[in-house]
Design a protein around this motif. Structure first.
Motif, mmCIF file in Angstrom:
data_model
loop_
_atom_site.group_PDB
_atom_site.id
_atom_site.type_symbol
_atom_site.label_atom_id
_atom_site.label_comp_id
_atom_site.label_asym_id
_atom_site.label_seq_id
_atom_site.Cartn_x
_atom_site.Cartn_y
_atom_site.Cartn_z
ATOM 1 N N PRO A 1 0.046 -0.043 -13.983
ATOM 2 C CA PRO A 1 0.448 -1.543 -13.578
ATOM 3 C C PRO A 1 0.430 -1.560 -12.330
ATOM 4 C CG PRO A 1 1.387 -0.119 -15.740
ATOM 5 C CD PRO A 1 1.137 0.727 -14.746
ATOM 6 N N ILE A 2 0.980 -0.809 -11.174
ATOM 7 C CA ILE A 2 1.033 -0.842 -9.646
ATOM 8 C C ILE A 2 0.292 -0.843 -8.467
ATOM 9 C CG2 ILE A 2 1.493 1.744 -8.208
ATOM 10 C CD1 ILE A 2 4.463 -0.703 -8.504
ATOM 11 N N THR A 3 -1.399 0.247 -9.935
ATOM 12 C CA THR A 3 -2.294 -0.880 -8.794
ATOM 13 C C THR A 3 -2.577 -1.979 -9.243
ATOM 14 O OG1 THR A 3 -2.898 1.697 -9.275
ATOM 15 C CG2 THR A 3 -5.053 0.198 -8.860
ATOM 16 N N MET A 4 -2.594 -2.499 -10.470
ATOM 17 C CA MET A 4 -3.055 -3.778 -10.826
ATOM 18 C C MET A 4 -2.176 -4.920 -9.689
ATOM 19 S SD MET A 4 -3.058 -3.996 -14.548
ATOM 20 C CE MET A 4 -4.084 -2.452 -15.463
ATOM 21 N N LEU A 5 -0.719 -4.603 -9.913
ATOM 22 C CA LEU A 5 0.140 -4.859 -8.918
ATOM 23 C C LEU A 5 -0.333 -5.023 -7.246
ATOM 24 C CD1 LEU A 5 3.286 -6.736 -8.866
ATOM 25 C CD2 LEU A 5 4.077 -4.458 -7.653
ATOM 26 N N SER B 1 13.425 2.256 0.173
ATOM 27 C CA SER B 1 13.372 2.982 -1.284
ATOM 28 C C SER B 1 12.114 3.962 -1.695
ATOM 29 C CB SER B 1 13.184 1.847 -2.747
ATOM 30 O OG SER B 1 14.407 0.595 -2.225
ATOM 31 N N MET B 2 10.776 3.050 -1.112
ATOM 32 C CA MET B 2 10.525 4.514 -0.717
ATOM 33 C C MET B 2 10.216 5.891 -0.621
ATOM 34 S SD MET B 2 8.231 3.090 -3.239
ATOM 35 C CE MET B 2 9.789 2.635 -3.807
ATOM 36 N N THR B 3 11.531 5.922 0.634
ATOM 37 C CA THR B 3 11.359 6.749 1.296
ATOM 38 C C THR B 3 12.862 7.490 0.599
ATOM 39 O OG1 THR B 3 11.231 5.809 3.271
ATOM 40 C CG2 THR B 3 12.304 8.126 3.429
ATOM 41 N N LEU B 4 13.578 7.222 -0.526
ATOM 42 C CA LEU B 4 14.148 7.477 -1.342
ATOM 43 C C LEU B 4 14.055 8.549 -2.154
ATOM 44 C CD1 LEU B 4 17.587 5.452 -0.842
ATOM 45 C CD2 LEU B 4 17.302 7.184 0.358
ATOM 46 N N LEU B 5 12.722 7.700 -2.816
ATOM 47 C CA LEU B 5 11.909 7.873 -3.894
ATOM 48 C C LEU B 5 11.550 9.280 -3.848
ATOM 49 C CD1 LEU B 5 11.337 7.674 -6.773
ATOM 50 C CD2 LEU B 5 9.652 5.831 -5.973
ATOM 51 N N LEU C 1 0.789 -1.173 -0.253
ATOM 52 C CA LEU C 1 0.227 -0.183 0.078
ATOM 53 C C LEU C 1 0.779 1.337 -0.142
ATOM 54 C CD1 LEU C 1 -2.945 0.949 0.000
ATOM 55 C CD2 LEU C 1 -2.466 1.044 2.507
ATOM 56 N N LEU C 2 2.346 1.036 0.859
ATOM 57 C CA LEU C 2 3.001 2.013 0.430
ATOM 58 C C LEU C 2 3.079 2.679 -0.735
ATOM 59 C CD1 LEU C 2 4.732 4.549 2.212
ATOM 60 C CD2 LEU C 2 6.750 2.377 2.713
ATOM 61 N N LEU C 3 4.111 1.192 -1.210
ATOM 62 C CA LEU C 3 4.484 1.696 -2.548
ATOM 63 C C LEU C 3 3.856 2.182 -3.269
ATOM 64 C CD1 LEU C 3 6.760 0.596 -4.826
ATOM 65 C CD2 LEU C 3 5.305 -1.551 -4.423
ATOM 66 N N LEU C 4 2.586 1.736 -3.577
ATOM 67 C CA LEU C 4 1.228 2.352 -4.520
ATOM 68 C C LEU C 4 0.958 3.655 -4.056
ATOM 69 C CD1 LEU C 4 -1.132 2.376 -6.147
ATOM 70 C CD2 LEU C 4 -3.110 1.420 -3.914
ATOM 71 N N ILE C 5 0.393 4.644 -3.240
ATOM 72 C CA ILE C 5 1.310 5.783 -2.242
ATOM 73 C C ILE C 5 1.905 6.331 -2.570
ATOM 74 C CG2 ILE C 5 0.814 8.217 -0.372
ATOM 75 C CD1 ILE C 5 -0.931 4.855 0.740
ATOM 76 N N VAL C 6 3.383 6.377 -2.595
ATOM 77 C CA VAL C 6 4.292 7.041 -2.920
ATOM 78 C C VAL C 6 4.182 6.868 -4.137
ATOM 79 C CG1 VAL C 6 6.844 7.186 -3.090
ATOM 80 C CG2 VAL C 6 5.206 6.282 -0.858
#
Length: 276
Positions: free
Chosen positions: A128-132, A252-256, A24-29
């Motif tokens: 794609p990330i939503t489908m993931l 990685s999401m923090t760095l992104l 979920l964090l990946l999707l939000i970021v």
């Protein structure tokens, strides 16, 4: 294969093993990063990155094809609407005017066409990330992850039910459409003009809403009979702990996010049009 009542597809992949809250964090970021820009180059990179992750999760294309087709159709209609309503909007953003043609006294510019293409690619970059997230996240494990973060188990369980309800809505939509087709209502190409077919979809909406409300009432009564929500806490059969990959993804999401804020404030500050 997809489990009954969910869109989750079980596969032996590292992405499947990630905690639901991390995905979920990946999707939000990912979404925040994409919507921070209006740059076709960035959208293309995110789209290719999302497709790479989707392939790494070993999700077959036939499973994501309906959603992918829906996103493509949405972006096309959205772009056509933008071009029809504001044919010079791209020029206003870029400051340059390159007329493609004039219709009924209104000029359509190349900058607006580029803006429409960029906007379409923005939505494609998120798909794609939503489908993931949808196809690799088990609803029960996701609910336990949210509860682990401090979110009330009542809210977490409501999200669990919502995720499980998506396939039911899709199936109900098909059943209603087939029933309407049996009554002579046209939905398919070649049976009626495009606008008539679009209007005919309204005959599905009301029965679908009524069916959904009835299903909500059934689920609510069932949960009340089981005493759901009486206790302050609950245990989870599908609970799990964060693994090393989860911490790597969170870092990685923090760095992104840091990179996105830097680029947005210093390098890529507006609409990118390469032909100025």
């Amino acid at each position: 294969m997809a489990k009954g009542g969910t869109l989750y597809i079980e596969r032996d992949s590292r992405i499947h093993s990630m905690d639901g809250s991390v995905k979920l964090l990946l999707l939000i970021v990912w979404t925040v990063a994409v919507f921070s820009f209006m740059d076709l180059r960035i959208f293309t990179l995110f789209f290719l990155g999302g497709m790479t992750l989707l392939r790494a999760a070993r999700i077959p294309f036939k499973s994501v094809k309906p959603l992918f087709f829906f996103v493509v159709m949405f972006t096309i209609f959205n772009s056509l609407f933008l071009i029809a309503v504001t044919p010079q909007f791209g020029s206003e953003l870029s400051g340059s005017y390159t007329t493609v043609f004039t219709l009924m006294g209104r000029e359509l510019t190349a900058e607006t066409l580029w803006f429409a293409l960029s906007l379409s690619m923005k939505y494609m970059a998120i798909s794609p990330i939503t489908m993931l997230f949808i196809f690799t996240t088990h609803p029960s494990r996701f609910a336990s992850s949210l509860n682990k973060l401090g979110i009330s188990y009542r809210v977490a369980y409501a999200i669990n039910i919502a995720l499980r309800y998506i396939p039911d809505v899709s199936e109900e939509f098909k059943n209603i459409m087939h029933a309407q087709e049996a009554r002579g209502v046209a939905f398919r190409k070649g049976e009626a003009p495009l606008m008539e077919r679009l209007v005919n979809y309204n005959t599905i909406l009301i029965p679908l809403v009524l069916s959904s409300l009835n299903r909500v009432e059934v689920v609510t009564n069932a949960m009340n009979l089981r005493g759901f929500g009486r206790e302050k806490k609950r245990s989870w059969y599908s609970g799990s702990r964060y693994n090393s990959l989860d911490f790597i993804v969170m870092g990685s999401m923090t760095l992104l996010l840091v990179l996105v804020f830097y680029l947005k404030n210093n390098l890529i500050t507006g609409f990118w049009y390469p032909f100025q």
